[in-house]
Design a protein around this motif. Structure first.
Motif, PDB file in Angstrom:
ATOM      1  N   ILE A 193      19.698 130.329 159.305  1.00 42.70           N
ATOM      2  CA  ILE A 193      19.241 131.152 158.197  1.00 42.70           C
ATOM      3  C   ILE A 193      20.123 130.726 157.088  1.00 42.70           C
ATOM      4  N   VAL A 194      19.232 130.226 156.098  1.00 40.67           N
ATOM      5  CA  VAL A 194      19.917 129.765 154.687  1.00 40.67           C
ATOM      6  C   VAL A 194      19.984 130.785 153.640  1.00 40.67           C
ATOM      7  N   LEU A 241      18.256 120.292 148.977  1.00 46.74           N
ATOM      8  CA  LEU A 241      18.734 120.683 150.226  1.00 46.74           C
ATOM      9  C   LEU A 241      18.235 119.701 151.290  1.00 46.74           C
ATOM     10  N   PRO A 242      19.057 119.476 152.277  1.00 51.75           N
ATOM     11  CA  PRO A 242      18.889 118.417 153.211  1.00 51.75           C
ATOM     12  C   PRO A 242      17.332 118.767 153.918  1.00 51.75           C
ATOM     13  N   LYS A 243      16.656 117.787 153.991  1.00 50.36           N
ATOM     14  CA  LYS A 243      15.148 117.675 154.565  1.00 50.36           C
ATOM     15  C   LYS A 243      15.088 118.584 156.082  1.00 50.36           C
ATOM     16  N   SER A 244      15.973 118.506 156.727  1.00 48.86           N
ATOM     17  CA  SER A 244      15.881 118.922 158.058  1.00 48.86           C
ATOM     18  C   SER A 244      15.737 120.556 158.078  1.00 48.86           C
ATOM     19  N   PHE A 245      15.993 121.139 156.825  1.00 52.16           N
ATOM     20  CA  PHE A 245      15.515 122.414 156.768  1.00 52.16           C
ATOM     21  C   PHE A 245      14.403 122.791 156.712  1.00 52.16           C
ATOM     22  N   TRP A 246      13.587 121.782 156.088  1.00 54.90           N
ATOM     23  CA  TRP A 246      12.169 122.149 155.830  1.00 54.90           C
ATOM     24  C   TRP A 246      11.561 121.553 157.162  1.00 54.90           C
ATOM     25  N   GLU A 247      11.916 120.575 157.899  1.00 59.11           N
ATOM     26  CA  GLU A 247      11.435 120.186 159.137  1.00 59.11           C
ATOM     27  C   GLU A 247      11.452 121.147 160.133  1.00 59.11           C
ATOM     28  N   ASN A 248      12.589 121.785 160.099  1.00 66.91           N
ATOM     29  CA  ASN A 248      12.944 122.887 161.129  1.00 66.91           C
ATOM     30  C   ASN A 248      12.187 124.336 160.858  1.00 66.91           C
ATOM     31  N   ASN A 249      11.626 124.397 159.637  1.00 70.18           N
ATOM     32  CA  ASN A 249      11.116 125.574 159.033  1.00 70.18           C
ATOM     33  C   ASN A 249      12.019 126.892 159.023  1.00 70.18           C
ATOM     34  N   LYS A 273      14.556 129.818 158.095  1.00 68.63           N
ATOM     35  CA  LYS A 273      14.038 131.006 157.235  1.00 68.63           C
ATOM     36  C   LYS A 273      15.324 130.641 156.258  1.00 68.63           C
ATOM     37  N   MET A 274      14.708 131.200 155.018  1.00 62.58           N
ATOM     38  CA  MET A 274      16.075 131.189 154.057  1.00 62.58           C
ATOM     39  C   MET A 274      15.687 132.658 153.090  1.00 62.58           C
ATOM     40  N   ILE A 275      16.868 132.854 152.556  1.00 58.40           N
ATOM     41  CA  ILE A 275      16.872 134.091 151.616  1.00 58.40           C
ATOM     42  C   ILE A 275      17.446 133.490 150.320  1.00 58.40           C
ATOM     43  N   TYR A 276      16.567 133.910 149.158  1.00 59.43           N
ATOM     44  CA  TYR A 276      17.223 133.321 147.884  1.00 59.43           C
ATOM     45  C   TYR A 276      17.679 134.731 147.127  1.00 59.43           C
ATOM     46  N   LEU A 277      18.672 134.667 146.594  1.00 59.10           N
ATOM     47  CA  LEU A 277      19.130 135.716 145.696  1.00 59.10           C
ATOM     48  C   LEU A 277      19.084 135.419 144.208  1.00 59.10           C
ATOM     49  N   ALA A 278      18.560 136.088 143.432  1.00 53.54           N
ATOM     50  CA  ALA A 278      18.237 135.668 141.887  1.00 53.54           C
ATOM     51  C   ALA A 278      18.926 136.793 141.117  1.00 53.54           C
ATOM     52  N   HIS A 290       6.909 127.924 152.093  1.00 56.09           N
ATOM     53  CA  HIS A 290       7.924 128.201 153.329  1.00 56.09           C
ATOM     54  C   HIS A 290       8.569 129.519 153.363  1.00 56.09           C
ATOM     55  N   PRO A 291       8.942 129.782 154.616  1.00 56.59           N
ATOM     56  CA  PRO A 291       9.482 131.259 154.937  1.00 56.59           C
ATOM     57  C   PRO A 291      10.530 131.727 154.024  1.00 56.59           C
ATOM     58  N   ILE A 292      10.361 131.922 152.816  1.00 60.13           N
ATOM     59  CA  ILE A 292      11.647 132.230 151.965  1.00 60.13           C
ATOM     60  C   ILE A 292      11.499 133.726 151.318  1.00 60.13           C
ATOM     61  N   LEU A 293      12.457 134.560 151.376  1.00 61.85           N
ATOM     62  CA  LEU A 293      12.620 135.953 150.948  1.00 61.85           C
ATOM     63  C   LEU A 293      13.289 135.993 149.675  1.00 61.85           C
ATOM     64  N   PHE A 294      12.491 136.135 148.830  1.00 58.42           N
ATOM     65  CA  PHE A 294      13.093 136.030 147.302  1.00 58.42           C
ATOM     66  C   PHE A 294      13.414 137.441 146.893  1.00 58.42           C
TER      67      PHE A 294
END
Length: 305
Positions: A41-42, A124-132, A134-139, A196-200
């Protein structure tokens, strides 16, 4: 052999067109070759998008601790198992000559791993996209980020000295700071969530209604936590509790890196502090740039709550 003194307060180094903390840019191949795991989880933010840093920042630290508590079902004792830099390592963190590599720590951590980063989408390393993964971005709104980043750089010896507030704001507006332009960073992650599964999330929403935002996080991570656990998480991760918690307030790092006498790592954690720093002229100039850069997106930032 490079020593820590060789990398402190050095000018930023360009990495694929992005200004990067000199210490972190050393041997960048280690970042590009990083192997993610599918259940990683990023946690991604622009530096100081909560209370800043590029070594780490309190906004990122705040949501990192929230996520650790969510994954551990609100168990405070489990969350006291180690300092935040070990529980949620920063991917790009590396200090030649010191045992502080984020990747080394990540390789030791059990799954599911929480991984913090300030990297823009393109680095961001490509393997995160390849493995799909989950990511959470805090703005966080750009004005408070600029002020918080400035204070962080006053005490953060990984960064070059920021100069005066006037000088720093000019650099911030042109993207001549670590991790580059706030505008490009936020827009890049905002656009990526379409595919991509990103919670913004917005920092201001987290401050105003933490329970509702934590519920979004639990749904995103497919966790089912009751109100009692949610309230416990809110209390444990409140600014007042965290600023006195040595496991998360970064007082465990040596003064040679973070000098808390110059500015505390967890400074205020409020929205609207920018009004105490921006002059009328600076605010008008910033607003004009903001309008130009953000037009054409559906991003909605609040500069006060």
């Amino acid at each position: 052999m490079i020593s820590p003194s060789d990398v402190l307060q050095k000018n930023l180094k360009m990495v694929h067109g992005c200004p990067m903390v000199y210490a972190f840019a050393h041997n960048w191949e280690r970042i590009e070759q990083f192997r993610s795991r599918p259940d990683d989880i990023v946690i991604a933010t622009y530096p100081k998008s909560g209370e800043l840093c590029s070594l780490t920042d309190a906004g990122t630290t705040w949501i990192s601790e929230i996520l650790d508590m969510v994954l551990n079902d609100g168990d405070v004792e489990k969350c006291k198992r180690d300092v935040i830099t070990a529980k949620v390592p920063m991917l790009e963190m590396a200090v030649p000559g010191m045992r502080m590599s984020g990747i080394e720590q990540l390789e030791k951590n059990p799954s599911p791993r929480l991984i913090k980063t300030h990297l823009p989408i393109d680095l961001l390393p490509k393997s995160f996209w390849e493995n799909n993964c989950k990511m959470i971005y805090l703005a966080r709104n750009a004005k408070d980020v600029a002020v918080s980043f400035y204070h962080f750089d006053l005490m953060n010896n990984f960064q070059p000295f920021p100069g005066t507030w006037e000088e720093y704001l000019e650099k911030f507006m042109t993207g001549d700071v670590a991790y580059g332009s706030w505008f490009n960073h936020v827009k890049g992650w905002w656009k990526k969530k379409e595919e991509h599964p990103i919670l913004f999330l917005y920092y201001e929403d987290m401050k105003e209604n933490p329970k509702e935002e934590i519920k979004k996080i639990t749904r995103f991570l497919e966790k089912n936590l009751n109100d009692e656990i949610l309230d416990k998480i809110i209390h444990h991760t409140s600014f007042e509790v965290m600023k006195d918690n040595p496991l998360v307030n970064y007082t465990h790092l040596p003064t040679a890196i973070l000098d808390h006498s110059k500015s505390p790592f967890m400074r205020k954690g409020i929205t609207g502090d920018w009004k105490n720093y921006f002059t009328v002229a600076q605010n008008e100039k910033f607003d004009a740039l903001y309008k130009k850069e953000i037009s054409g997106t559906t991003l909605q930032f609040r500069t006060e709550i």
